[in-house]
Motif scaffolding. Structure first.
Motif, PDB file in Angstrom:
ATOM      1  N   THR A 107      -0.122   6.379   1.853  1.00 19.74           N
ATOM      2  CA  THR A 107       0.329   6.668   0.497  1.00 19.74           C
ATOM      3  C   THR A 107       1.850   6.712   0.411  1.00 19.74           C
ATOM      4  O   THR A 107       2.436   6.278  -0.594  1.00 19.74           O
ATOM      5  N   ARG A 108       2.494   7.221   1.438  1.00 25.01           N
ATOM      6  CA  ARG A 108       3.957   7.330   1.436  1.00 25.01           C
ATOM      7  C   ARG A 108       4.616   5.989   1.680  1.00 25.01           C
ATOM      8  O   ARG A 108       5.655   5.675   1.071  1.00 25.01           O
ATOM      9  N   TYR A 109       4.034   5.157   2.558  1.00 22.41           N
ATOM     10  CA  TYR A 109       4.649   3.888   2.939  1.00 22.41           C
ATOM     11  C   TYR A 109       3.642   2.738   2.854  1.00 22.41           C
ATOM     12  O   TYR A 109       3.319   2.095   3.861  1.00 22.41           O
ATOM     13  N   PRO A 110       3.107   2.459   1.671  1.00 23.69           N
ATOM     14  CA  PRO A 110       2.077   1.419   1.566  1.00 23.69           C
ATOM     15  C   PRO A 110       2.564   0.030   1.982  1.00 23.69           C
ATOM     16  O   PRO A 110       1.798  -0.751   2.549  1.00 23.69           O
ATOM     17  N   ALA A 111       3.823  -0.301   1.711  1.00 24.47           N
ATOM     18  CA  ALA A 111       4.318  -1.631   2.066  1.00 24.47           C
ATOM     19  C   ALA A 111       4.356  -1.817   3.578  1.00 24.47           C
ATOM     20  O   ALA A 111       4.022  -2.901   4.090  1.00 24.47           O
ATOM     21  N   ILE A 112       4.738  -0.778   4.308  1.00 24.12           N
ATOM     22  CA  ILE A 112       4.763  -0.879   5.766  1.00 24.12           C
ATOM     23  C   ILE A 112       3.349  -0.962   6.313  1.00 24.12           C
ATOM     24  O   ILE A 112       3.050  -1.794   7.191  1.00 24.12           O
ATOM     25  N   LYS A 113       2.444  -0.132   5.809  1.00 24.65           N
ATOM     26  CA  LYS A 113       1.065  -0.169   6.296  1.00 24.65           C
ATOM     27  C   LYS A 113       0.410  -1.503   5.954  1.00 24.65           C
ATOM     28  O   LYS A 113      -0.352  -2.061   6.772  1.00 24.65           O
ATOM     29  N   HIS A 114       0.697  -2.034   4.777  1.00 25.81           N
ATOM     30  CA  HIS A 114       0.163  -3.351   4.415  1.00 25.81           C
ATOM     31  C   HIS A 114       0.690  -4.414   5.380  1.00 25.81           C
ATOM     32  O   HIS A 114      -0.068  -5.286   5.835  1.00 25.81           O
ATOM     33  N   ALA A 115       1.986  -4.348   5.698  1.00 25.85           N
ATOM     34  CA  ALA A 115       2.579  -5.343   6.590  1.00 25.85           C
ATOM     35  C   ALA A 115       1.974  -5.260   7.993  1.00 25.85           C
ATOM     36  O   ALA A 115       1.679  -6.288   8.618  1.00 25.85           O
ATOM     37  N   LEU A 116       1.795  -4.046   8.500  1.00 27.96           N
ATOM     38  CA  LEU A 116       1.177  -3.881   9.815  1.00 27.96           C
ATOM     39  C   LEU A 116      -0.232  -4.449   9.828  1.00 27.96           C
ATOM     40  O   LEU A 116      -0.632  -5.147  10.771  1.00 27.96           O
ATOM     41  N   ASN A 117      -0.990  -4.168   8.782  1.00 29.84           N
ATOM     42  CA  ASN A 117      -2.362  -4.672   8.699  1.00 29.84           C
ATOM     43  C   ASN A 117      -2.391  -6.190   8.612  1.00 29.84           C
ATOM     44  O   ASN A 117      -3.212  -6.854   9.270  1.00 29.84           O
ATOM     45  N   ALA A 118      -1.503  -6.763   7.812  1.00 25.36           N
ATOM     46  CA  ALA A 118      -1.471  -8.221   7.667  1.00 25.36           C
ATOM     47  C   ALA A 118      -1.172  -8.897   9.002  1.00 25.36           C
ATOM     48  O   ALA A 118      -1.795  -9.918   9.349  1.00 25.36           O
ATOM     49  N   GLN A 119      -0.234  -8.327   9.761  1.00 24.70           N
ATOM     50  CA  GLN A 119       0.078  -8.911  11.057  1.00 24.70           C
ATOM     51  C   GLN A 119      -1.079  -8.741  12.037  1.00 24.70           C
ATOM     52  O   GLN A 119      -1.410  -9.674  12.791  1.00 24.70           O
ATOM     53  N   GLN A 120      -1.707  -7.569  12.047  1.00 23.43           N
ATOM     54  CA  GLN A 120      -2.863  -7.373  12.920  1.00 23.43           C
ATOM     55  C   GLN A 120      -3.962  -8.370  12.592  1.00 23.43           C
ATOM     56  O   GLN A 120      -4.579  -8.962  13.501  1.00 23.43           O
TER      57      GLN A 120
END
Length: 277
Positions: A107-120
């Protein structure tokens, strides 16, 4: 109790960590600076009862994604954890500190979590769901123990490059207090989980950005991850003994910074990348 694997203060060995039960946690721990940016969800951490999945989704809505209970029926699909996230479902174990903190970081850093997931998911698509390469390990390490550090003058990194912790953290304490160098964001939810136990000497794994504004630097990290410019290998991440950050530990005298079992010397041949700009 819940279990997770996170890096200990020794900075090298990965050890199994068992989080305390909710009723065993002294809620004073949430006053630590590590939790400062997550105080909007303080009641989820300090309340007598665990928040259920419906409460998480109500308190922490995420466009295009939602938290779902990780139970036997969910796992029957056989999908990889990251694949479910790509489909919009973040598997979350009930009554679990690790997954509660993960939800807060989402919730605090959705763009970073989205980016990590996309790369994984990109790695999974190329290699299959069972194999793991150096890039996946780096992404996971940042996801679990990641910290974003903002620095105005890159000359401050000379001491970090040399693991001269006394200079970086003790002699330059005023620069940390003034914001010339600062922690711009905590991504590692495993760090938050370990902070539940008093006295833990934790090590964050850092990406560094040269800049003036914390939010801009966090956005720069998200951009670099989604573009594949960082986290090809865990060696890119700079270790930071978090208890040495000024104000992050009760007693920070010269003897404290002389503890080489925590403030580790530089390994021969180790070098770090230049900061993002």
């Amino acid at each position: 109790m819940t279990e997770s694997v996170a890096e200990s203060g020794a900075g090298t060995a990965r050890r199994r960590f068992i989080a305390p039960l909710r009723g065993q946690v002294d809620t004073a721990c949430f006053q630590h600076p590590l939790f400062a940016e997550f105080m909007a969800w303080r009641t989820l951490m300090t309340g007598d009862a665990w928040p259920d999945i419906e409460t998480l989704n109500a308190c922490m809505p995420l466009p295009g994604r939602r938290f779902v209970a990780q139970d036997a029926s969910l796992l029957e699909d056989g999908l990889h954890y990251e694949t479910r996230i790509q489909q919009g479902r973040i598997a979350t174990r009930p009554q679990n500190w690790h997954d509660l903190f993960n939800a807060m970081v989402w919730t605090r850093y959705p763009a970073i979590k989205h980016a990590l997931n996309a790369q994984q998911c990109g790695h999974i698509a190329r290699m299959g769901p069972s194999a793991r390469n150096a890039g996946q390990q780096a992404l996971t390490q940042f996801d679990e123990t990641g910290v974003i550090v903002r620095v105005r003058d890159v000359a401050l990194l000379d001491a970090w490059d040399a693991h001269d912790w006394s200079t970086l953290l003790h002699a330059n304490a005023a620069l940390w207090r003034s914001g010339d160098i600062a922690i711009a964001g905590v991504v590692g939810h495993a760090l938050m989980e370990q902070m539940l136990v008093p006295g833990r000497l934790l090590v964050g794994k850092c990406l560094v950005v040269q800049g003036e504004d914390d939010a801009v630097c966090v956005a720069r990290v998200a951009e670099a991850i989604i573009n594949g410019d960082v986290l090809a290998a865990a060696a890119e991440l700079r270790p930071l003994p978090l208890a040495g950050v000024p104000g992050w530990y009760p007693q920070q005298d010269a003897d404290f910074y002389a503890q080489v079992n925590y403030f580790r010397p530089l390994r021969e041949g180790r070098a770090y990348p230049q900061p993002l700009r």
